[in-house]
Motif scaffolding. Structure first.
Motif, PDB file in Angstrom:
ATOM      1  N   HIS A  16       0.806  -1.227   0.000  1.00 60.39           N
ATOM      2  CA  HIS A  16       0.000   0.000   0.000  1.00 60.39           C
ATOM      3  C   HIS A  16       0.839   1.277   0.000  1.00 60.39           C
ATOM      4  CE1 HIS A  16      -3.623  -2.364   0.547  1.00 60.39           C
ATOM      5  NE2 HIS A  16      -2.989  -3.038   1.499  1.00 60.39           N
ATOM      6  N   GLN A  22      -4.924   2.539  -1.305  1.00 62.70           N
ATOM      7  CA  GLN A  22      -5.673   1.437  -1.911  1.00 62.70           C
ATOM      8  C   GLN A  22      -6.012   1.715  -3.371  1.00 62.70           C
ATOM      9  OE1 GLN A  22      -6.364  -1.434  -0.510  1.00 62.70           O
ATOM     10  NE2 GLN A  22      -7.650  -2.302  -2.115  1.00 62.70           N
ATOM     11  N   GLN A  45      -7.075   2.698   2.567  1.00 63.67           N
ATOM     12  CA  GLN A  45      -7.880   1.531   2.907  1.00 63.67           C
ATOM     13  C   GLN A  45      -9.022   1.879   3.849  1.00 63.67           C
ATOM     14  OE1 GLN A  45      -4.933  -1.430   4.260  1.00 63.67           O
ATOM     15  NE2 GLN A  45      -5.859  -2.847   2.804  1.00 63.67           N
ATOM     16  N   LYS A  74     -14.051   0.577   4.178  1.00 63.97           N
ATOM     17  CA  LYS A  74     -12.842  -0.009   3.624  1.00 63.97           C
ATOM     18  C   LYS A  74     -12.983  -0.098   2.115  1.00 63.97           C
ATOM     19  CE  LYS A  74      -9.600  -3.829   4.039  1.00 63.97           C
ATOM     20  NZ  LYS A  74      -9.292  -5.136   4.701  1.00 63.97           N
TER      21      LYS A  74
END
Length: 999
Positions: A113, A135, A150, A171
């Motif tokens: 990430h 993300q 995220q 999320k």
């Protein structure tokens, strides 16, 4: 050391993967029932690892792949691998997402990430706050890059800084920024829409895990979730039915909608393709390397890229050509002439057998085996004519060898030969009047009155392989000796002398506009217009040199079969190129990638390609029948831009930058270039030239290497481009001359030459100076000897005069005067002897000598004149030197020639003065003058000839030469107002820097 080994291993790995083999074609995909050919790559053919996580094609044409063990970039020919060990700026080895912004920057989201960017051929890790676990990323309408973390937080990027934007508190799985500037956010707990700074939940997906979102290309959006597949258009959500056996649970989710609105979905059963109401799988049975699909992407060349779990990469290309072979029911793979019957059945010759294709089913056309059939024709009345070799067609049932046969009502009828013999019949034609023409190895024949008649005027030895009647009812025939045309029973031949590239002609076709197109054996394509040929393969071989058939489809595109595949080009493009309206013609090649199981077409006979009534085209190959659907042909590929990959000098890599590359004289220079292109490499042609070496661009070629040997010194610019793209890649070179030709060396040679010349001149001058110095020294010695000789001459003269005076006193019994005179004479002799070894004398001594001499003369002449001497008080007589006995001869002349002859008391004056650095001496008398003295001298013969003056003048000249000085003597005659002589003045000037030369 460990780091060094890692770097070396990484370089070796990169080198290995950088020159990968071509992907292999799945043989299953050649089945005509499948819509795509599939080419497969794996770790053995260039991939760093076989699990593909993500795929994207950037605008420059490269396809980027993320695998578990590395990032790869594919230019269509080879893979280039990047990983942390060998690539600066990468935050990880594998990546879960790609995004290309409007400035052509590629953003990469790693599995840990982190965010990185690739631009200007360099990677850069964006140093965001460690709490931001990226993300997804997108570019908004303000050209701002926005990342989604995220945890649902979104941030605007400003360099390496992230500014809070908004939060969806879910999320995030992925996002889609649609063409309508709407941001769809797929989360594990619903689908959200962010528009006009407002976050709205799409209620139909409330509390639903949304896996993937795809733009439909219009105003529609497709959403794939645990509830299924849905289409959102105009705010309405509509379900897209999926197969009942499809499970939505998957570790990888990839969704694609192509330009035809077909939906492609990655599943564990292969790629699900939804086309309207049709649902089908492209799976291993269709040639896919695995059913476990992890990623799907589409490139600009029209290919679909499919990544799999641990089974490599697949490229799906829509088929333009479908192959029918023995595996699909054809009687044999080796195909010869083709003809379509009026009932739309197709006959395909396999030499002794003929396949009949009707209603999708293949069957045997001839129950009885025939000899090798080389040409077939169906006439307007439904008769099928067959021609072949060994004097025609061999019909075993009749047990004999015959000529031409025709098939009527299920029976083969032999047509007897009435005129001429032939061993090979390879062309049949029915003209508009219903006449049948036959071409064979012994000429052209026309079938009249139930038998063939040979056409007169055709030279023997011509093998005729193709016949055509044009719109003007002229009969054209192709042979190995040229192109013939029959009009009004007159035969005209065209050969190389008339403009054909070669004499071997294999096929001919007339387009809908009346243009004549000719395919040759080794000379490529030609056009005949207004009585002239234009050859497309001169200067460039843009179409293969040997062509077997030329067909025109309904869109005005010409198709050509060859030994290596099939080509197509728009008729208008070819005409524009031939007429000089353009310098580029877009020719498209079709081969394995387009569906051809075998690319070697057959020809050399009538029927090497036919256009079917439904618009499709048929070409025979050695591996089956190739059926071309022109409507399935993809649009022309955009010609990519070329780039210089590497430069080698004597097999060693040169550093590439914007500076001028320096190449050593006599080196071998190799340049490697490429262009990212995901189509068939036959459609990627390169051209190059080196200014100063190559006069023009090289012919288009798939070769992407240029080599030069022994380039002459100078400056050069290398140009490379893709044929059809005017954008060039350039490299500047400079080949310095060898050191013996360099300016420095030439300057050195000139300098050395000048030094040698100057040295020679210097030595020569030195030698001359030495000789001159030696000569001068000799001259000085000679002058000194001469001076001494002069002194020797002068001294006896003086002594002679003195002795005469003494003699006079004695003779006159003047003892007292003789005694005084002798005393003074002895003093003078003593002074003279003291200075005899020197050429000079102190001025004081010289004055004493003169005083003694004058007193002696006064005594001898009974004080007949007065004597006066004046000395400048500034003159130092002790230090000043003058040539010895220099003044005495002038004083003697003043007394003996001036004063003694005078009739009054004479006066003799001596003056010694100083003016600057010049000693001035004046000897002045008031005698009779020089003119009167000469007269008196001539009248008297008793006087001894005086030599003092001449000796003194010679002596002064010698002193000036020896001492390099300038002693001057000036004699002036004095006169009164009546111009009568009143005496003489002698002025002598001596420089004080006069340095007498002593021995």
């Amino acid at each position: 050391m460990r780091l060094f080994l890692l770097i070396v291993c990484g370089i070796l790995l990169r080198s290995y993967t950088g020159y990968a083999q071509s992907g292999s074609f799945s043989q299953k995909s050649f089945d005509p029932l499948h819509d795509y050919t599939i080419q497969i790559w794996n770790s053995g053919t260039g991939l760093p690892q076989n699990t593909i996580q993500n795929i994207i094609q950037t605008r420059d044409g490269y396809v980027w792949l993320s695998t578990i063990n590395g990032l790869a970039r594919f230019n269509g020919s080879r893979f280039e691998t990047f990983d942390q060990t060998i690539t600066p700026g990468l935050p990880a080895t594998s990546f879960l997402g790609f995004y290309e912004d409007s400035q052509n920057g590629l953003w990469l989201i790693s599995w840990n990430h982190k965010l990185a960017k690739y631009a200007n051929r360099k990677f850069h890790t964006v140093a965001l706050d460690t709490t931001i676990h990226v993300q997804t990323i997108y570019e908004n309408e303000n050209k701002e890059m926005v990342v989604g973390a995220q945890n649902g937080c979104f941030y605007r990027l400003e360099g390496d800084n992230a500014k809070a934007y908004f939060n969806c508190n879910r999320k995030i799985n992925t996002v889609l920024y649609s063409k309508g500037h709407e941001l769809y956010i797929a989360t594990e707990n619903g689908l959200f829409l962010f528009n006009n700074q407002q976050l709205l939940e799409v209620k139909e997906f409330s509390r639903t895990n949304v896996y993937a979102i795809a733009d439909g290309g219009n105003s529609d959006v497709y959403v794939y979730s645990e509830k299924g597949l849905f289409k959102i258009e105009g705010g309405l959500v509509q379900e897209v039915p999926l197969p009942d056996d499809l499970h939505t649970s998957n570790n990888y989710y990839s969704l694609l909608v192509d330009e035809k609105s077909r939906i492609w979905l990655a599943t564990q059963k292969g790629v699900l393709i939804i086309d309207g109401k049709n649902r089908s799988y492209c799976d291993m049975s269709a040639g896919l390397s695995s059913n476990s699909v992890s990623a799907i992407s589409k490139d600009r060349e029209g290919n679909i890229w499919v990544g799999t779990l641990n089974s490599g990469l697949n490229k799906l290309t829509p088929k333009t050509i479908r192959m029918f072979s023995k595996e699909t029911g054809l009687i044999g793979d080796l195909c010869g002439p083709i003809v379509e019957l009026q009932n739309k059945a197709i006959l395909v010759s396999h030499c002794e057998t003929i396949s009949k294709w009707e209603n999708g089913i293949f069957s045997l056309f001839n129950p009885e085996p025939l000899g090798c059939v080389w040409t077939m024709l169906e006439t307007k009345n439904g008769e099928v004519w067959l021609g072949g070799n060994t004097q025609g067609v061999y019909l075993k049932s009749q047990g004999q060898v015959h000529g031409i046969y025709k098939y009527v009502n299920g029976k083969f009828i032999h047509l007897e030969e009435k005129e001429g013999k032939w061993n090979l019949v390879s062309a049949l034609l029915e003209d508009r009047e219903g006449n049948v023409w036959m071409g064979c190895d012994s000429g052209l024949f026309a079938y009249r009155n139930m038998h063939f008649v040979k056409v007169a005027g055709i030279k023997g030895g011509k093998k005729i392989v193709c016949l055509m009647q044009d719109s003007k009812k002229r009969i054209w025939f192709c042979s190995d000796k040229g192109l013939g045309m029959l009009e009004n029973n007159q035969v005209i031949y065209y050969t190389v002398a008339d403009g054909l590239p070669v004499n071997g002609v294999l096929c001919i076709s007339e387009d809908r506009e009346g243009g004549i197109w000719i395919g040759t054996n080794g000379g490529g394509l030609s056009r005949f217009k207004d009585g002239k040929f234009f050859n497309f393969n001169k200067p460039y071989e843009i179409i293969y040199a040997t062509l077997y058939a030329i067909l025109e489809d309904s869109s005005g595109t010409l198709w050509f079969s060859s030994d290596i595949g099939i080509y197509s080009a728009k008729r208008s493009d070819l005409n524009d190129f031939a007429d000089g309206k353009t310098t580029f013609v877009n020719v498209r090649y079709y081969g394995e990638q387009d569906g051809m199981k075998s690319t070697e077409c057959n020809g050399g006979f009538q029927g090497a390609g036919v256009k079917l009534k439904d618009g499709k085209l048929c070409f025979p190959t050695v591996g089956g029948l190739a059926l071309v659907d022109p409507q399935m042909a993809l649009p022309g590929y955009p010609a990519p831009a070329v780039r210089i990959d590497s430069i080698l000098q004597n097999d060693k890599s040169m550093k590439q930058d914007d500076s001028v590359q320096v190449v050593l004289p006599g080196s071998k220079l190799e340049l490697f270039y490429s262009a990212p292109f995901q189509g068939d490499k036959h459609n990627l042609l390169f051209q190059y030239k080196l200014e100063g070496v190559d006069g023009d661009w090289s012919p288009p070629s798939s070769k992407c290497t240029s080599r030069y040997l022994q380039i002459r010194p100078g400056t050069y610019v290398f140009h490379a481009r893709v044929y059809g793209n005017l954008k060039e890649a350039t490299v500047h070179f400079r080949v310095p001359p060898p050191f013996w030709q360099s300016a420095i060396f030439i300057f050195f040679l000139i300098f050395l030459g000048l030094c040698i010349i100057l040295t020679f001149v210097y030595l020569k001058n030195r030698q001359i100076r030495k000789r001159e110095a030696a000569r001068t020294e000799i001259n000085k010695q000679y002058a000194e000897l001469e001076l001494r000789a002069l002194q020797a001459q002068m001294n006896p003269h003086f002594m002679f005069n003195c002795l005469n005076s003494i003699k006079y006193f004695i003779a006159t019994n003047d003892g007292a005067s003789a005694s005084i005179y002798l005393s003074k004479f002895s003093q003078m002799i003593r002074l003279f002897l003291e200075n005899s070894n020197s050429n000079s004398i102190k001025l004081k001594n010289e004055i004493n000598l003169l005083t003694l001499y004058i007193e002696m003369e006064k005594l001898r002449l009974e004080d007949s004149f007065l004597f006066q001497i004046e000395i400048d008080p500034l003159l130092d007589t002790e230090e000043t030197e003058v040539p010895s006995m220099l003044l005495q001869p002038f004083v003697e002349n003043a007394i003996h020639h001036g004063l003694r002859n005078g009739k009054k008391n004479g006066i003799l004056k001596l003056y010694f003065g100083l003016e600057g650095k010049i000693l001035k001496i004046a000897i002045d008398d008031n005698g009779v003058g020089r003119e009167k003295a000469r007269e008196l001298k001539q009248q008297s013969n008793k006087e001894h000839a005086s030599m003092g003056m001449s000796l003194t003048k010679e002596r002064v000249a010698t002193i000036n030469f020896i001492e390099n000085t300038h002693i001057e003597i000036q004699i002036e005659d004095k006169v009164n107002s009546r111009n009568e002589a009143e005496g003489t003045t002698v002025l002598i000037t001596i420089p004080l820097n006069y340095l007498p030369h002593d021995e």
